[in-house]
Design a protein around this motif. Structure first.
Motif, PDB file in Angstrom:
ATOM      1  N   TRP A  63      -1.731  -9.871   7.957  1.00  0.00           N
ATOM      2  CA  TRP A  63      -1.641  -9.170   6.459  1.00  0.00           C
ATOM      3  C   TRP A  63      -1.160  -8.703   5.012  1.00  0.00           C
ATOM      4  CZ3 TRP A  63      -3.465  -9.700   1.324  1.00  0.00           C
ATOM      5  CH2 TRP A  63      -3.619 -10.794   0.643  1.00  0.00           C
ATOM      6  N   PHE A  64      -2.235  -7.483   5.369  1.00  0.00           N
ATOM      7  CA  PHE A  64      -1.912  -6.417   4.540  1.00  0.00           C
ATOM      8  C   PHE A  64      -0.544  -6.469   3.934  1.00  0.00           C
ATOM      9  CE2 PHE A  64      -6.825  -6.996   3.807  1.00  0.00           C
ATOM     10  CZ  PHE A  64      -6.811  -6.547   2.863  1.00  0.00           C
ATOM     11  N   GLN A  65      -0.085  -6.385   5.774  1.00  0.00           N
ATOM     12  CA  GLN A  65       1.474  -5.131   5.667  1.00  0.00           C
ATOM     13  C   GLN A  65       2.095  -5.991   4.996  1.00  0.00           C
ATOM     14  OE1 GLN A  65       1.807  -1.817   7.047  1.00  0.00           O
ATOM     15  NE2 GLN A  65       0.567  -2.165   6.843  1.00  0.00           N
ATOM     16  N   ASN A  66       1.624  -7.872   5.318  1.00  0.00           N
ATOM     17  CA  ASN A  66       2.733  -8.352   4.713  1.00  0.00           C
ATOM     18  C   ASN A  66       2.720  -8.846   3.513  1.00  0.00           C
ATOM     19  OD1 ASN A  66       4.390  -8.923   6.969  1.00  0.00           O
ATOM     20  ND2 ASN A  66       3.138 -10.487   7.813  1.00  0.00           N
ATOM     21  N   HIS A  67       1.486  -8.463   3.086  1.00  0.00           N
ATOM     22  CA  HIS A  67       1.832  -8.832   1.169  1.00  0.00           C
ATOM     23  C   HIS A  67       1.996  -7.496   1.009  1.00  0.00           C
ATOM     24  CE1 HIS A  67      -0.624 -11.335  -1.621  1.00  0.00           C
ATOM     25  NE2 HIS A  67      -1.075 -10.977  -1.856  1.00  0.00           N
ATOM     26  N   THR A  99      -5.002  -1.307   2.847  1.00  0.00           N
ATOM     27  CA  THR A  99      -4.331  -1.485   4.122  1.00  0.00           C
ATOM     28  C   THR A  99      -5.915  -0.716   5.242  1.00  0.00           C
ATOM     29  OG1 THR A  99      -2.497  -0.091   4.235  1.00  0.00           O
ATOM     30  CG2 THR A  99      -3.037   0.321   6.124  1.00  0.00           C
ATOM     31  N   PRO A 100      -6.754  -1.738   5.021  1.00  0.00           N
ATOM     32  CA  PRO A 100      -8.048  -1.608   5.830  1.00  0.00           C
ATOM     33  C   PRO A 100      -7.863  -0.528   6.757  1.00  0.00           C
ATOM     34  CG  PRO A 100      -7.524  -3.768   6.075  1.00  0.00           C
ATOM     35  CD  PRO A 100      -6.478  -3.192   4.993  1.00  0.00           C
ATOM     36  N   MET A 135      -9.035 -11.769  -3.425  1.00  0.00           N
ATOM     37  CA  MET A 135      -9.328 -10.828  -3.816  1.00  0.00           C
ATOM     38  C   MET A 135     -10.047  -9.416  -3.053  1.00  0.00           C
ATOM     39  SD  MET A 135     -13.492 -12.326  -4.569  1.00  0.00           S
ATOM     40  CE  MET A 135     -14.044 -12.007  -2.350  1.00  0.00           C
ATOM     41  N   LEU A 136      -9.075  -8.851  -2.051  1.00  0.00           N
ATOM     42  CA  LEU A 136      -9.419  -8.018  -1.518  1.00  0.00           C
ATOM     43  C   LEU A 136      -7.835  -7.813  -1.813  1.00  0.00           C
ATOM     44  CD1 LEU A 136     -10.714  -8.482   1.932  1.00  0.00           C
ATOM     45  CD2 LEU A 136     -11.961  -7.509   0.199  1.00  0.00           C
ATOM     46  N   TYR A 137      -7.155  -7.946  -1.491  1.00  0.00           N
ATOM     47  CA  TYR A 137      -6.151  -6.771  -2.115  1.00  0.00           C
ATOM     48  C   TYR A 137      -5.402  -7.060  -3.764  1.00  0.00           C
ATOM     49  CZ  TYR A 137      -1.017  -6.074  -2.286  1.00  0.00           C
ATOM     50  OH  TYR A 137      -0.093  -5.216  -2.766  1.00  0.00           O
ATOM     51  N   LYS A 138      -6.326  -7.744  -4.591  1.00  0.00           N
ATOM     52  CA  LYS A 138      -6.504  -7.720  -6.074  1.00  0.00           C
ATOM     53  C   LYS A 138      -7.857  -6.284  -6.439  1.00  0.00           C
ATOM     54  CE  LYS A 138      -4.579 -11.996  -7.128  1.00  0.00           C
ATOM     55  NZ  LYS A 138      -5.211 -13.226  -8.023  1.00  0.00           N
ATOM     56  N   GLY A 139      -7.976  -6.466  -6.195  1.00  0.00           N
ATOM     57  CA  GLY A 139      -9.789  -5.236  -5.920  1.00  0.00           C
ATOM     58  C   GLY A 139      -8.315  -3.908  -5.602  1.00  0.00           C
ATOM     59  N   THR A 150     -11.138  -3.045  -9.437  1.00  0.00           N
ATOM     60  CA  THR A 150     -12.914  -3.510  -8.868  1.00  0.00           C
ATOM     61  C   THR A 150     -12.890  -2.331  -7.601  1.00  0.00           C
ATOM     62  OG1 THR A 150     -11.746  -5.334  -9.719  1.00  0.00           O
ATOM     63  CG2 THR A 150     -14.313  -5.666  -9.045  1.00  0.00           C
ATOM     64  N   THR A 151     -14.166  -2.336  -7.205  1.00  0.00           N
ATOM     65  CA  THR A 151     -14.323  -2.200  -5.985  1.00  0.00           C
ATOM     66  C   THR A 151     -14.763  -3.125  -5.218  1.00  0.00           C
ATOM     67  OG1 THR A 151     -14.965   0.164  -6.807  1.00  0.00           O
ATOM     68  CG2 THR A 151     -15.663  -0.281  -4.685  1.00  0.00           C
ATOM     69  N   ILE A 152     -14.269  -2.914  -4.344  1.00  0.00           N
ATOM     70  CA  ILE A 152     -15.082  -4.447  -3.489  1.00  0.00           C
ATOM     71  C   ILE A 152     -15.138  -4.058  -2.972  1.00  0.00           C
ATOM     72  CG2 ILE A 152     -14.244  -6.281  -1.987  1.00  0.00           C
ATOM     73  CD1 ILE A 152     -12.401  -7.152  -4.124  1.00  0.00           C
ATOM     74  N   THR A 153     -16.531  -4.083  -2.487  1.00  0.00           N
ATOM     75  CA  THR A 153     -17.149  -2.914  -1.133  1.00  0.00           C
ATOM     76  C   THR A 153     -17.622  -4.264  -0.286  1.00  0.00           C
ATOM     77  OG1 THR A 153     -18.186  -2.088  -2.820  1.00  0.00           O
ATOM     78  CG2 THR A 153     -18.859  -1.678  -0.380  1.00  0.00           C
TER      79      THR A 153
END
Lengths: 225, 225
Positions: free
Chosen positions: B136-140, B109-110, B101-105, B166-169
């Motif tokens: 996860w984010f890197q790999n994704h 790279t948090p 969800m975050l990724y799609k948002g 979408t801004t996921i906050t």
DNA sequence: GCAAATTAATGATTTATTCAAG
DNA sequence: CTTGAATAAATCATTAATTTGC
């Protein structure tokens, strides 16, 4: 701010990918080459791994606060405040010398303990953090290789700088592997520790921060540039 | 433990991405020599592996213990013990769902704060560490791109997945920037810390632990393998 | 139906590139 | 230009699935 804070980061690079979630069904081709030896491996590996898998996790633990620090100890700055705000590490000659010495001795990718020790030693000559040590080895190794490659192309022969096999152990008992140009992968793990050098005040007692402590920092980005 | 310290500046976040240069051109072929596995039998494999692997691995943070664990304590298992030994993170559906969800948002790279929070949230569904989120984010991201590239080659068109804005906050006050394909480089730094989210006991006083905690890890390498 | 043997995914690392400060 | 820092690509290594033999 700029001050850097401490930070610890770990992992350096990584980056893989994964796929979109729900798309099930889509299978793609298989991974191409990966397998090769695997067949065997998997089995073996698995089994084998399990066996020694115990890796030791030493588990450092958590500790956040580290070394000296913890408290406010702020480092009385040994001597240098060279690094201004939080810019980048500016190695001193002594530091470079030691690092090269270690490199020549065969050290390639120091593990956490080694980095801690190296950092501690180098800290005597100027401010430095564990990550700097890590990066230095990474860059040095890469550039050394690059240079060698370049020269070999230019000259047409391969020198192959023989690395003296000296085992530098720093006082860690483990010793480390050295691999010169060893083949590609070795794969081991690496961890680091750093200390907090900067310290401002913050982080002092453990109990204090509330909110904060909860965090474990992760990748942080200092500033945004 | 966990106390992490502080600092983090405000990192905001953007994440630079850089683009895949299409022009790569250099593909490198690596010598693949690596594998020792094959051909070999168990002996080799075992030996080889053992050799490399056994180094020291410090494991970062939290830990793994489990296997034989025995250390004391540790987690009362909130609910899942899914994570067996201490091997690798095994995400639950909820965790994956949130991450996607975050990724799609638009999250790419948090930064440290974001990872902290994400980790905290995901921790409700199963054990997880900040590094897992980072990885996860890197790999994704990488795999998503890879897949897209591959499909584009195959199909000849470029989809360009539009990301909904979408801004996921997450509850971070800062919100984060999303950058989809933002400009080229941003470069910031990233640091990590690990944590111990365990919340529970442990880590309470700062003074307690002895030796281990001493480290704050940096680039860490989670565990050895 | 279940367990070993494969295969597909994907978490975790390492290596190569690139960016930019000094 | 040198080189610390950071990112992306390539890989390795496990684990989850899926297939296969009994």
């Amino acid at each position: 701010m700029g001050s850097s804070m401490k930070v610890h980061q770990f992992a350096r690079g990584f980056w893989p990918e994964h796929e979109p979630s729900l798309t099930l069904g889509c299978k793609r081709l298989r991974s191409l080459a990966p397998k090769l030896a695997n067949t065997v491996d998997s089995t073996t590996t698995t089994a084998g791994v399990a066996a020694f898998d115990l890796k030791s996790f030493i588990k450092p633990e958590s500790g956040p606060r580290s070394k000296f620090g913890s408290f406010d100890e702020k480092r009385d700055s040994p001597q240098v405040e060279t690094h201004p705000g939080g810019t980048r590490w500016n190695p001193t000659q002594e530091q470079i010398g030691i690092l090269e010495m270690l490199y020549k001795g065969g050290m390639r990718t120091p593990n956490a303990q080694q980095i801690e020790q190296i950092t501690a030693q180098l800290g005597k000559y100027g401010k430095i953090e564990g990550k700097n040590v890590f990066y230095w080895f990474q860059n040095h190794k890469a550039r050394e290789r690059q240079k060698q490659k370049r020269s070999s192309l230019g000259l047409g022969h391969c020198p192959r700088t023989p690395v003296p096999i000296t085992t530098i152990t720093l006082e860690t008992r483990g010793g480390f592997e050295r691999d010169q140009e060893v083949s590609p992968y070795k794969r081991k793990c690496r961890s680091w520790a750093s200390e907090s050098l900067e310290e401002e005040d913050q982080s002092k007692s453990c109990t204090d921060q509330e909110g904060d402590r909860t965090l474990e920092l992760f990748p942080l980005h200092p500033e945004g540039r």
